[in-house]
Design a protein around this motif. Structure first.
Motif, PDB file in Angstrom:
ATOM      1  N   LYS A   1       0.838  -1.198   0.000  1.00 16.57           N
ATOM      2  CA  LYS A   1       0.000   0.000   0.000  1.00 16.57           C
ATOM      3  C   LYS A   1       0.873   1.249   0.000  1.00 16.57           C
ATOM      4  O   LYS A   1       0.602   2.208  -0.721  1.00 16.57           O
ATOM      5  CB  LYS A   1      -0.926  -0.006   1.221  1.00 16.57           C
ATOM      6  CG  LYS A   1      -1.916   1.125   1.250  1.00 16.57           C
ATOM      7  CD  LYS A   1      -2.856   1.004   2.437  1.00 16.57           C
ATOM      8  CE  LYS A   1      -3.840   2.148   2.467  1.00 16.57           C
ATOM      9  NZ  LYS A   1      -4.756   2.044   3.601  1.00 16.57           N
ATOM     10  N   GLN A   2       1.944   1.247   0.803  1.00 23.00           N
ATOM     11  CA  GLN A   2       2.852   2.380   0.844  1.00 23.00           C
ATOM     12  C   GLN A   2       3.517   2.605  -0.508  1.00 23.00           C
ATOM     13  O   GLN A   2       3.661   3.737  -0.958  1.00 23.00           O
ATOM     14  CB  GLN A   2       3.921   2.179   1.928  1.00 23.00           C
ATOM     15  CG  GLN A   2       3.385   2.288   3.329  1.00 23.00           C
ATOM     16  CD  GLN A   2       4.403   1.868   4.387  1.00 23.00           C
ATOM     17  OE1 GLN A   2       5.355   1.167   4.110  1.00 23.00           O
ATOM     18  NE2 GLN A   2       4.168   2.297   5.625  1.00 23.00           N
ATOM     19  N   LYS A   3       3.927   1.521  -1.179  1.00 22.87           N
ATOM     20  CA  LYS A   3       4.547   1.638  -2.499  1.00 22.87           C
ATOM     21  C   LYS A   3       3.565   2.227  -3.496  1.00 22.87           C
ATOM     22  O   LYS A   3       3.925   3.080  -4.310  1.00 22.87           O
ATOM     23  CB  LYS A   3       5.040   0.273  -2.981  1.00 22.87           C
ATOM     24  CG  LYS A   3       6.285  -0.203  -2.288  1.00 22.87           C
ATOM     25  CD  LYS A   3       6.713  -1.561  -2.814  1.00 22.87           C
ATOM     26  CE  LYS A   3       7.935  -2.081  -2.092  1.00 22.87           C
ATOM     27  NZ  LYS A   3       8.344  -3.402  -2.587  1.00 22.87           N
ATOM     28  N   THR A   4       2.310   1.770  -3.452  1.00 31.81           N
ATOM     29  CA  THR A   4       1.279   2.279  -4.356  1.00 31.81           C
ATOM     30  C   THR A   4       1.048   3.767  -4.105  1.00 31.81           C
ATOM     31  O   THR A   4       0.969   4.560  -5.047  1.00 31.81           O
ATOM     32  CB  THR A   4      -0.033   1.493  -4.175  1.00 31.81           C
ATOM     33  OG1 THR A   4       0.223   0.112  -4.428  1.00 31.81           O
ATOM     34  CG2 THR A   4      -1.118   1.995  -5.107  1.00 31.81           C
ATOM     35  N   GLN A   5       0.951   4.153  -2.829  1.00 30.36           N
ATOM     36  CA  GLN A   5       0.742   5.561  -2.492  1.00 30.36           C
ATOM     37  C   GLN A   5       1.926   6.415  -2.939  1.00 30.36           C
ATOM     38  O   GLN A   5       1.750   7.516  -3.440  1.00 30.36           O
ATOM     39  CB  GLN A   5       0.517   5.718  -0.981  1.00 30.36           C
ATOM     40  CG  GLN A   5      -0.822   5.195  -0.524  1.00 30.36           C
ATOM     41  CD  GLN A   5      -0.972   5.219   0.991  1.00 30.36           C
ATOM     42  OE1 GLN A   5      -0.003   5.301   1.722  1.00 30.36           O
ATOM     43  NE2 GLN A   5      -2.218   5.115   1.452  1.00 30.36           N
ATOM     44  N   LYS A   6       3.131   5.894  -2.785  1.00 26.66           N
ATOM     45  CA  LYS A   6       4.330   6.620  -3.195  1.00 26.66           C
ATOM     46  C   LYS A   6       4.330   6.837  -4.702  1.00 26.66           C
ATOM     47  O   LYS A   6       4.629   7.932  -5.185  1.00 26.66           O
ATOM     48  CB  LYS A   6       5.592   5.857  -2.770  1.00 26.66           C
ATOM     49  CG  LYS A   6       6.871   6.587  -3.047  1.00 26.66           C
ATOM     50  CD  LYS A   6       8.066   5.820  -2.518  1.00 26.66           C
ATOM     51  CE  LYS A   6       9.373   6.559  -2.806  1.00 26.66           C
ATOM     52  NZ  LYS A   6      10.531   5.831  -2.288  1.00 26.66           N
ATOM     53  N   LYS A   7       3.968   5.798  -5.463  1.00 24.78           N
ATOM     54  CA  LYS A   7       3.899   5.924  -6.915  1.00 24.78           C
ATOM     55  C   LYS A   7       2.859   6.950  -7.332  1.00 24.78           C
ATOM     56  O   LYS A   7       3.081   7.742  -8.246  1.00 24.78           O
ATOM     57  CB  LYS A   7       3.581   4.565  -7.549  1.00 24.78           C
ATOM     58  CG  LYS A   7       4.744   3.611  -7.574  1.00 24.78           C
ATOM     59  CD  LYS A   7       4.363   2.308  -8.239  1.00 24.78           C
ATOM     60  CE  LYS A   7       5.510   1.322  -8.218  1.00 24.78           C
ATOM     61  NZ  LYS A   7       5.144   0.043  -8.868  1.00 24.78           N
TER      62      LYS A   7
ATOM     63  N   THR B   1       1.797   9.494  -5.551  1.00 19.22           N
ATOM     64  CA  THR B   1       2.316  10.825  -5.194  1.00 19.22           C
ATOM     65  C   THR B   1       3.346  11.282  -6.217  1.00 19.22           C
ATOM     66  O   THR B   1       3.319  12.442  -6.652  1.00 19.22           O
ATOM     67  CB  THR B   1       2.949  10.783  -3.788  1.00 19.22           C
ATOM     68  OG1 THR B   1       1.962  10.363  -2.856  1.00 19.22           O
ATOM     69  CG2 THR B   1       3.484  12.150  -3.379  1.00 19.22           C
ATOM     70  N   GLN B   2       4.239  10.402  -6.617  1.00 16.17           N
ATOM     71  CA  GLN B   2       5.256  10.752  -7.618  1.00 16.17           C
ATOM     72  C   GLN B   2       4.604  11.109  -8.950  1.00 16.17           C
ATOM     73  O   GLN B   2       5.029  12.053  -9.628  1.00 16.17           O
ATOM     74  CB  GLN B   2       6.238   9.589  -7.804  1.00 16.17           C
ATOM     75  CG  GLN B   2       7.166   9.392  -6.636  1.00 16.17           C
ATOM     76  CD  GLN B   2       8.015   8.132  -6.757  1.00 16.17           C
ATOM     77  OE1 GLN B   2       7.706   7.234  -7.540  1.00 16.17           O
ATOM     78  NE2 GLN B   2       9.084   8.062  -5.966  1.00 16.17           N
ATOM     79  N   LYS B   3       3.564  10.379  -9.315  1.00 17.39           N
ATOM     80  CA  LYS B   3       2.858  10.649 -10.565  1.00 17.39           C
ATOM     81  C   LYS B   3       2.201  12.029 -10.519  1.00 17.39           C
ATOM     82  O   LYS B   3       2.282  12.804 -11.480  1.00 17.39           O
ATOM     83  CB  LYS B   3       1.806   9.561 -10.811  1.00 17.39           C
ATOM     84  CG  LYS B   3       1.110   9.648 -12.142  1.00 17.39           C
ATOM     85  CD  LYS B   3       0.156   8.487 -12.343  1.00 17.39           C
ATOM     86  CE  LYS B   3      -0.577   8.606 -13.651  1.00 17.39           C
ATOM     87  NZ  LYS B   3      -1.525   7.491 -13.845  1.00 17.39           N
ATOM     88  N   LYS B   4       1.570  12.349  -9.390  1.00 17.56           N
ATOM     89  CA  LYS B   4       0.928  13.654  -9.234  1.00 17.56           C
ATOM     90  C   LYS B   4       1.956  14.777  -9.285  1.00 17.56           C
ATOM     91  O   LYS B   4       1.738  15.817  -9.901  1.00 17.56           O
ATOM     92  CB  LYS B   4       0.145  13.720  -7.916  1.00 17.56           C
ATOM     93  CG  LYS B   4      -1.124  12.911  -7.925  1.00 17.56           C
ATOM     94  CD  LYS B   4      -1.839  12.981  -6.592  1.00 17.56           C
ATOM     95  CE  LYS B   4      -3.068  12.110  -6.564  1.00 17.56           C
ATOM     96  NZ  LYS B   4      -3.749  12.143  -5.263  1.00 17.56           N
ATOM     97  N   GLN B   5       3.108  14.564  -8.632  1.00 23.26           N
ATOM     98  CA  GLN B   5       4.162  15.579  -8.642  1.00 23.26           C
ATOM     99  C   GLN B   5       4.704  15.775 -10.046  1.00 23.26           C
ATOM    100  O   GLN B   5       4.971  16.900 -10.472  1.00 23.26           O
ATOM    101  CB  GLN B   5       5.301  15.176  -7.696  1.00 23.26           C
ATOM    102  CG  GLN B   5       4.933  15.306  -6.232  1.00 23.26           C
ATOM    103  CD  GLN B   5       6.044  14.774  -5.314  1.00 23.26           C
ATOM    104  OE1 GLN B   5       6.941  14.078  -5.736  1.00 23.26           O
ATOM    105  NE2 GLN B   5       5.929  15.113  -4.031  1.00 23.26           N
TER     106      GLN B   5
END
Length: 149
Positions: free
Chosen positions: A129-135, A137-141
């Motif tokens: 879940k953390q990896k998915t959220q990180k991806k 967030t990176q996509k949004k940035q």
């Protein structure tokens, strides 16, 4: 070796066994070579053992042979750094036949086993879940950066 069963998971031991017929949703009673406490090979004994149903994403194996390697013997003698506290079932190597397989589902976070698989399953799901959220967030940035350029 006699005909036996084991639930396969990252930390289970093939030395746990059963001679009962089994399905993936029921616990079976069998036998296991249990070391009551590290320190001596004399503390290793064959005892009755309840093997819980395999949690989601695991399987049950009818064990035909078990191997104890160098690290297992050191654990039994209490000389291995990762020796479990209290009683434990040594042995990480086996040969056998898969009897039951449970599908990996979203309910795996609620799976409870006697060997602590529940905590590892929850930790794995949390990490995923953390990896998915990180991806995300990176996509949004990245999208935000592209818009400002």
């Amino acid at each position: 070796a006699s005909s036996t069963s084991s639930t396969s998971s990252p930390t289970s031991s093939p030395a746990s066994s059963s001679t009962a017929s089994c399905s993936s949703t029921v616990a079976v009673t069998g036998q296991a070579w249990v070391c009551s406490k590290a320190g001596s090979l004399d503390r290793l004994s064959l005892r009755p053992h309840l093997l819980p149903p395999p949690p989601p994403g695991h399987c049950r194996i009818r064990v035909r042979a078990v191997g104890l390697n160098f690290a297992d013997i050191f654990a039994i003698l209490g000389l291995y750094s990762a020796t479990p506290q209290g009683s434990f079932i040594p042995g990480l190597e086996l040969a056998g036949v898969v009897e039951a397989v449970t599908p990996l589902t979203q309910t795996s976070a609620t799976a409870t086993t006697t060997d602590g698989s529940r905590q590892r399953t929850q930790k794995t799901q949390k990490t995923q879940k953390q990896k998915t959220q990180k991806k995300q967030t990176q996509k949004k940035q990245k999208q935000k950066t592209q818009k400002t350029q």
